[in-house]
Scaffold this motif. Structure first.
Motif, PDB file in Angstrom:
ATOM      1  N   GLY A  84       0.655  -1.096  -0.107  1.00 25.23           N
ATOM      2  CA  GLY A  84       0.012  -0.014   0.094  1.00 25.23           C
ATOM      3  C   GLY A  84       0.928   1.401   0.099  1.00 25.23           C
ATOM      4  O   GLY A  84       2.045   1.244   0.010  1.00 25.23           O
ATOM      5  N   GLY A  85       0.122   2.485  -0.049  1.00 23.21           N
ATOM      6  CA  GLY A  85       0.913   3.586  -0.263  1.00 23.21           C
ATOM      7  C   GLY A  85       1.076   4.272   1.328  1.00 23.21           C
ATOM      8  O   GLY A  85       0.484   4.025   2.184  1.00 23.21           O
ATOM      9  N   GLY A  86       1.666   5.365   1.264  1.00 22.66           N
ATOM     10  CA  GLY A  86       2.034   6.296   2.430  1.00 22.66           C
ATOM     11  C   GLY A  86       3.331   6.859   2.257  1.00 22.66           C
ATOM     12  O   GLY A  86       3.458   7.564   1.262  1.00 22.66           O
ATOM     13  N   ASN A  87       4.022   6.656   3.419  1.00 22.38           N
ATOM     14  CA  ASN A  87       5.455   7.291   3.266  1.00 22.38           C
ATOM     15  C   ASN A  87       6.659   6.327   2.528  1.00 22.38           C
ATOM     16  O   ASN A  87       6.830   5.177   3.438  1.00 22.38           O
ATOM     17  N   ALA A  88       7.202   6.751   1.498  1.00 20.70           N
ATOM     18  CA  ALA A  88       8.028   6.014   0.690  1.00 20.70           C
ATOM     19  C   ALA A  88       9.318   5.480   1.441  1.00 20.70           C
ATOM     20  O   ALA A  88       9.813   4.366   1.552  1.00 20.70           O
ATOM     21  N   GLU A  89       9.772   6.525   2.342  1.00 22.51           N
ATOM     22  CA  GLU A  89      11.122   6.082   2.992  1.00 22.51           C
ATOM     23  C   GLU A  89      10.800   5.383   4.161  1.00 22.51           C
ATOM     24  O   GLU A  89      11.567   4.425   4.369  1.00 22.51           O
ATOM     25  N   HIS A  90       9.633   5.515   4.851  1.00 25.19           N
ATOM     26  CA  HIS A  90       9.196   4.527   5.983  1.00 25.19           C
ATOM     27  C   HIS A  90       9.133   3.149   5.540  1.00 25.19           C
ATOM     28  O   HIS A  90       9.470   2.081   6.135  1.00 25.19           O
ATOM     29  N   LEU A  91       8.553   2.697   4.338  1.00 27.09           N
ATOM     30  CA  LEU A  91       8.138   1.541   3.930  1.00 27.09           C
ATOM     31  C   LEU A  91       9.491   1.014   3.364  1.00 27.09           C
ATOM     32  O   LEU A  91       9.702  -0.373   3.814  1.00 27.09           O
ATOM     33  N   VAL A  92      10.426   1.748   2.877  1.00 25.65           N
ATOM     34  CA  VAL A  92      11.709   1.023   2.463  1.00 25.65           C
ATOM     35  C   VAL A  92      12.447   0.477   3.648  1.00 25.65           C
ATOM     36  O   VAL A  92      12.977  -0.466   3.533  1.00 25.65           O
ATOM     37  N   SER A  93      12.417   1.426   4.679  1.00 27.20           N
ATOM     38  CA  SER A  93      13.313   1.298   5.871  1.00 27.20           C
ATOM     39  C   SER A  93      12.560   0.213   6.503  1.00 27.20           C
ATOM     40  O   SER A  93      13.399  -0.926   6.788  1.00 27.20           O
ATOM     41  N   PHE A  94      11.484   0.091   6.503  1.00 26.58           N
ATOM     42  CA  PHE A  94      10.794  -1.342   7.221  1.00 26.58           C
ATOM     43  C   PHE A  94      11.030  -2.650   6.527  1.00 26.58           C
ATOM     44  O   PHE A  94      11.479  -3.627   7.130  1.00 26.58           O
ATOM     45  N   VAL A  95      11.209  -2.625   5.121  1.00 26.24           N
ATOM     46  CA  VAL A  95      11.075  -3.839   4.425  1.00 26.24           C
ATOM     47  C   VAL A  95      12.779  -4.288   4.723  1.00 26.24           C
ATOM     48  O   VAL A  95      12.637  -5.426   4.960  1.00 26.24           O
ATOM     49  N   GLN A  96      13.722  -3.133   4.522  1.00 23.45           N
ATOM     50  CA  GLN A  96      14.900  -3.602   4.552  1.00 23.45           C
ATOM     51  C   GLN A  96      15.332  -4.079   6.039  1.00 23.45           C
ATOM     52  O   GLN A  96      16.383  -4.855   6.054  1.00 23.45           O
ATOM     53  N   SER A  97      14.713  -3.797   6.943  1.00 26.31           N
ATOM     54  CA  SER A  97      15.069  -4.150   8.422  1.00 26.31           C
ATOM     55  C   SER A  97      14.264  -5.461   8.697  1.00 26.31           C
ATOM     56  O   SER A  97      14.411  -5.813  10.031  1.00 26.31           O
TER      57      SER A  97
END
Length: 494
Positions: A84-97
Motif C-alpha cells: 500500500g501507499g503512504g511514506n516511501a522512506e518509511h516503507l523502504v526502511s521497514f522492508v530492509q530491516s
C-alpha cells in the motif's frame, strides 16, 4: 518470474474503485486465490487496512500482514503481494530491516504478481520521487526528494505526477542512468517481458523518460482491447502454444498463416510458428511478417511430436497421407519409410478433418500427439522416435511494445540492399562482427521484384546495454552500404 504492477495513485474519484487492479488481473489471466496486503507504508496500519477493505470487492480473498510471525506463510499462500501507499522512506526502511526483504527476493523468482501503489511503487524501483514536501514563508515551495528503493526493477519512478510541484522529477530523472516513468493518479504500468499501460481515467497519462534517447519524454498509451488471430482450427500446436503467452486474448482461428497475418490491425495481433528444430524457419511466417510490416514482440517454445492414424488396418494398404506442409519436413523419415505420397494441408487439424471425411480409402494422416485417435483401426504413436522436436512461435503486432527489463533479448531485422554489389553481404556481416553481436540466423528471402534481388533476415542476441550500438550499426549499414535496415522486433529470449 514475477510480474510487477506499479500504480501511480488514486484520485478522490476512484478511492473505492478496484477496476485498475482487475484490468491487470484480466490481462494476466489471473484469478487471485488470495491477495496479501502489506500496509506498512502508512504509520496508521489500521487506517490503511480499512481503506483497502473498502476498496476491494468481496469476491476477492484478502489477507492483511499485521505481524511478521506468519509472513512467509502469507507470501507462500498468496498469488498477489500488494504494498500500500503512504511514506516511501518509511516503507523502504521497514522492508530492509525485516524478513519482508528476504521474502521479496525469494518470491520474485516465482510466478507471483507484486503490486505497489504510490510508495509501494517506489519500493521496487532503484529510486522514486518521494511524497514529502515542505512550505516556507507562507509561499508554496515544494521540496520533493528522490527516495532510494530496493533496486528490483532498473528504473526510477514518480507516482502522483499530476500533483503540484512534481514536475521537478523531469530534472531528477537525469541523475540516474536509467529509464524513468512518471505516472499520474488512476494509472498503472505492468512490467514483465514488456511494459503495458492501464488507466481508470482515460484523461490521465503515463510518461516514459528514455535514457537511451537523452531522457526524451514519451507518452505511453493504454492498448485497446485486442483479439488474437491463430492458425486454426482449434487444437493446433499454435493454439496450444498461445496459452504460454504473457497475456491472454480472445482467439479467432484462420485457415492459413498468410491469412492469420493479414488480419493484424490495431485491435488484433497474430500468433504464428516461426522456426522448427527439424525443419528450420517457416518461410510463410517470415515472409508475412515482412510483407505486412509486423513487429515481433514475444516468443514461446513448444515441444511437438506426431502420430499416424488411418481407417485401414494394414500399413501396406496405405499409399497417401494427409500432412501439414511444415509437419512434412519433420516427418520425412516416416513418410519415406512407408513410401507415402503426401497430400498437403494448411494445418494439422485440417489433416484430421480430411481423414475423418474418409475422402480416400487408402489414406492416413499425420497428426499432433495431443489429438485423440483411439477410434482409428490403425495407429502409430511417436513417429519421430527419440528425436527432439521443438517449434518456436512468435507474437506479431502492428507496433512494438515498450521493452521490459530482462537482461537479454533476441533481435530480428531485415537488411534490403538498394542495388546488388560484389561483397556487399560480407561488408554487412563484418559490421555486426565489429560490434560484437552474436548472430544466430541469416536467411535470404526474394524481394519479389526480379530474380537475384534479396532481403536478408538476420537474428542475433542483444542486451539492453547494447541498444545504442544497434542503432549506430543500423545507421552505418544504411549510409555506407546503401541498404535499408528494418528492425522487426526486440523481444524476450527463450
Amino acid at each position: 518470474m514475477a510480474d510487477y504492477a506499479l500504480i501511480g495513485g488514486r484520485s478522490p474519484l476512484y478511492r473505492e474503485d478496484f477496476t485498475l487492479e482487475e484490468k491487470i488481473f484480466a490481462n494476466l489471466s489471473l484469478e487471485p486465490k488470495q491477495i496479501l496486503f502489506i500496509p506498512f507504508a502508512n504509520q496508521n496500519i489500521e487506517e490503511a487496512i480499512q481503506k483497502f477493505k473498502a476498496l476491494v470487492p468481496k469476491k476477492f480473498k484478502v489477507q492483511y500482514l499485521t505481524s511478521l510471525e506468519n509472513a512467509e506463510e502469507a507470501f507462500e499462500s498468496s498469488d498477489v503481494i500488494y504494498f500500500g501507499g503512504g511514506n516511501a522512506e518509511h516503507l523502504v526502511s521497514f522492508v530492509q530491516s525485516t524478513i519482508v526483504l528476504d521474502l521479496i527476493l525469494k518470491y520474485k523468482e516465482r510466478s507471483k504478481l507484486f503490486m505497489g501503489i504510490s510508495a509501494g511503487a517506489i519500493l521496487f524501483s532503484v529510486a522514486g520521487m518521494g511524497d514529502q514536501y515542505s512550505y516556507k514563508n507562507g509561499m508554496h515551495f515544494y521540496n520533493y526528494q528522490m527516495v532510494m528503493g530496493l533496486d528490483i526493477l532498473p528504473i526510477t519512478i514518480c507516482p502522483h505526477y499530476d500533483h503540484d510541484g512534481l514536475d521537478c522529477y523531469n530534472t531528477e530523472v537525469k541523475k540516474y542512468s536509467l529509464d524513468g516513468f512518471a505516472l499520474e493518479d488512476d494509472t498503472a504500468i505492468l512490467i514483465n517481458s514488456h511494459i503495458q499501460v492501464f488507466k481508470m481515467n482515460p484523461k490521465k497519462s503515463v510518461y516514459m523518460f528514455h535514457y537511451d534517447e537523452n531522457y526524451l519524454m514519451h507518452a505511453l498509451y493504454e492498448e485497446p482491447k485486442k483479439s488474437l488471430s491463430v492458425l486454426g482450427p482449434k487444437g493446433t500446436y499454435s493454439d496450444l502454444a498461445r496459452k504460454k503467452l504473457s497475456r491472454t486474448y480472445p482467439v479467432v482461428y484462420y485457415p492459413s498463416i498468410f491469412t492469420v497475418c493479414n488480419q493484424v490491425t490495431k485491435t488484433m495481433d497474430a500468433f504464428i510458428p516461426l522456426e522448427n528444430t527439424l525443419d528450420g524457419f517457416v518461410m510463410e511466417s517470415l515472409d508475412s511478417i515482412i510483407k505486412y510490416n509486423l513487429y515481433i514482440t514475444e516468443q514461446v517454445k513448444l515441444k511437438v511430436n506426431f502420430q499416424f492414424a488411418s481407417y485401414e488396418k494394414n500399413m501396406a494398404e496405405i499409399h497417401e497421407v494427409y500432412v501439414q506442409f511444415k509437419a512434412y519436413g519433420q516427418c520425412q523419415n516416416f513418410i519415406i519409410q512407408h513410401n507415402l505420397t503426401p497430400i498437403f494441408t494448411q494445418s494439422n487439424m485440417e489433416s484430421l478433418n480430411c481423414l475423418l471425411k474418409k475422402e480416400r480409402s487408402s489414406v492416413g494422416a499425420i497428426l499432433p500427439d495431443h489429438v485423440a485417435i483411439d477410434s482409428f483401426p490403425l495407429i502409430q504413436k511417436n513417429i519421430l522416435g527419440n528425436v527432439l522436436d521443438e517449434t518456436r512461435f512468435v507474437l506479431a503486432t502492428k507496433k512494438p511494445f515498450v521493452l521490459g527489463f530482462a537482461s537479454k533479448f533476441t533481435c530480428s531485422l531485415t537488411v534490403t540492399p538498394k542495388e546488388d554489389k560484389s561483397g556487399q553481404l560480407f561488408n554487412i556481416l563484418k559490421k555486426f562482427h565489429e560490434q560484437g553481436f552474436n548472430l544466430k540466423a541469416i536467411l535470404s528471402r526474394p524481394k519479389k521484384d526480379y530474380i537475384g534481388n534479396y532481403i536478408f533476415y538476420i537474428e542475433f542476441d542483444l542486451t539492453k546495454e547494447e541498444l545504442p550500438k544497434l542503432y549506430k550499426l543500423k545507421q552505418k549499414i544504411e549510409e555506407q552500404e546503401q541498404c535499408s535496415v528494418n528492425i522487426l522486433g526486440i523481444y524476450n529470449v527463450i
